[in-house]
Scaffold this active site. Structure first.
Site, short mmCIF file in Angstrom:
data_model
loop_
_atom_site.label_atom_id
_atom_site.label_comp_id
_atom_site.label_asym_id
_atom_site.label_seq_id
_atom_site.Cartn_x
_atom_site.Cartn_y
_atom_site.Cartn_z
N LYS A 203 2.57 -2.87 5.98
CA LYS A 203 2.80 -2.69 4.55
C LYS A 203 4.24 -2.27 4.25
CE LYS A 203 -1.33 -3.85 3.20
NZ LYS A 203 -1.55 -5.08 2.45
N SER B 80 0.87 -1.19 0.00
CA SER B 80 0.00 0.00 0.00
C SER B 80 0.90 1.23 0.00
CB SER B 80 -0.87 0.02 1.25
OG SER B 80 -1.47 1.30 1.42
N TYR C 207 -1.22 -0.72 10.28
CA TYR C 207 -1.34 -1.03 8.84
C TYR C 207 -0.08 -0.57 8.09
CZ TYR C 207 -3.61 -1.18 4.21
OH TYR C 207 -3.95 -1.43 2.91
#
Ligand code: NDP
Length: 249
Positions: free
Chosen positions: A161, A144, A157
């Site tokens: 990533k 991401s 998150y």
């Protein structure tokens, strides 16, 4: 559609919806035999499997929690038994559990890391056992832009990533001599259930931050994955390809 992946066997984690579903459809349309995993969306996975099989595609869904070593080993064993090989692994399954750091629970941290990062480790380790003797393979991790740019409320998150980017580079170096190519695709803002959870104001702000002025369709991510899986990408490894409509410029 070209048949660049004809005769190849692929597995896509989290293929039951969103970007994973688009990847399953695209790899199948390009001629691959596709195994896809689902976790909670059993009904949707069954519908998708029936729909794609009715169209003549070789698609099979398997239940698996990506963070479970036992589930991953069971799936890889089934693929080995049935297909006898594995050419393409797409580590797509992922979750968000957003919260500002001071309020983030240890469970929220660990669940995101377990799904997004441990899942990629478990699947890659198991897949590589099939790829090594073949002396060929492709591993494509779905990262991401948040792993590059960071984002408030997404420390867990972003860490998962960013971790995938380092994981991609390390594996690419480790496996290059065996002709196993490892890359990462880092999408920006894609229209799926994951982004539908965002408040309307945040969605609008994100969209305004994209030079192309719109969010991506899952198919636009799947197209890049299919390219990286194809013979045309034979000299690309260790890279993170950002697919974000210019958001990170
Ligand atoms: P969705 O929420 O639409 O779908 C998530 C998929 O992951 C589902 O198929 C789900 O399966 C699966 N999944 C979740 N947890 C697990 C688990 N523990 N074990 C197995 N499968 C699991 O997400 P997207 O399609 O939007 O995202 C796909 C990937 O793309 C993720 O890695 C995400 O981080 C990344 N991404 C998405 C962006 C976006 O804007 N949407 C932007 C950048 C990256 P099931 O439903 O069966 O439980």
């Amino acid at each position: 559609m070209t048949q660049r992946l004809s005769g190849q066997v692929a597995v896509v984690t989290g293929g039951s919806r969103g970007i994973g579903e688009a990847i399953v459809r695209r790899l199948a349309a390009e001629g691959a035999r596709v195994y896809a995993t689902y976790h909670r969306s059993a009904e949707r996975a069954q519908q998708l499997e029936s729909e794609l099989r009715a169209q003549g595609y070789a698609v099979q869904f398997l239940p698996a929690n990506v963070a479970s070593e036992e589930d991953v080993e069971r799936c890889i064993e089934q693929i080995r038994r049935e297909a006898g090989r594995l050419d393409i692994l797409v580590n797509n399954a992922g979750v968000t559990l957003d919260r500002l750091l001071v309020r983030m629970t240890l469970q929220e941290w660990e669940e995101v890391i377990a799904t997004n990062l441990r899942g990629a480790f478990l699947w890659s380790r198991a897949a590589v056992r099939l790829m090594l003797p073949q002396r060929s393979g492709r591993i494509i991790n779905i990262g991401s832009v948040v792993g590059i740019l960071g984002n408030p409320g997404q420390a867990n998150y972003a860490a998962s990533k960013a971790g995938l980017i380092g994981f991609t580079r390390a594996l690419a170096k480790e496996l290059a001599s065996r002709n196993i190519l490892v890359n990462c695709v880092a999408p920006g803002y894609v229209e799926t259930a994951m982004t539908k959870q965002l408040p309307e104001a945040q969605r609008r702000a994100l969209q305004e931050a994209v030079p192309l002025g719109r969010v991506a369709a899952p198919e636009e991510i799947a197209a890049v994955v299919a390219f990286l899986a194809s013979p045309e990408a034979s000299y690309i490894t260790g890279q993170t390809i950002v697919v974000d409509g210019g958001m990170s410029i």
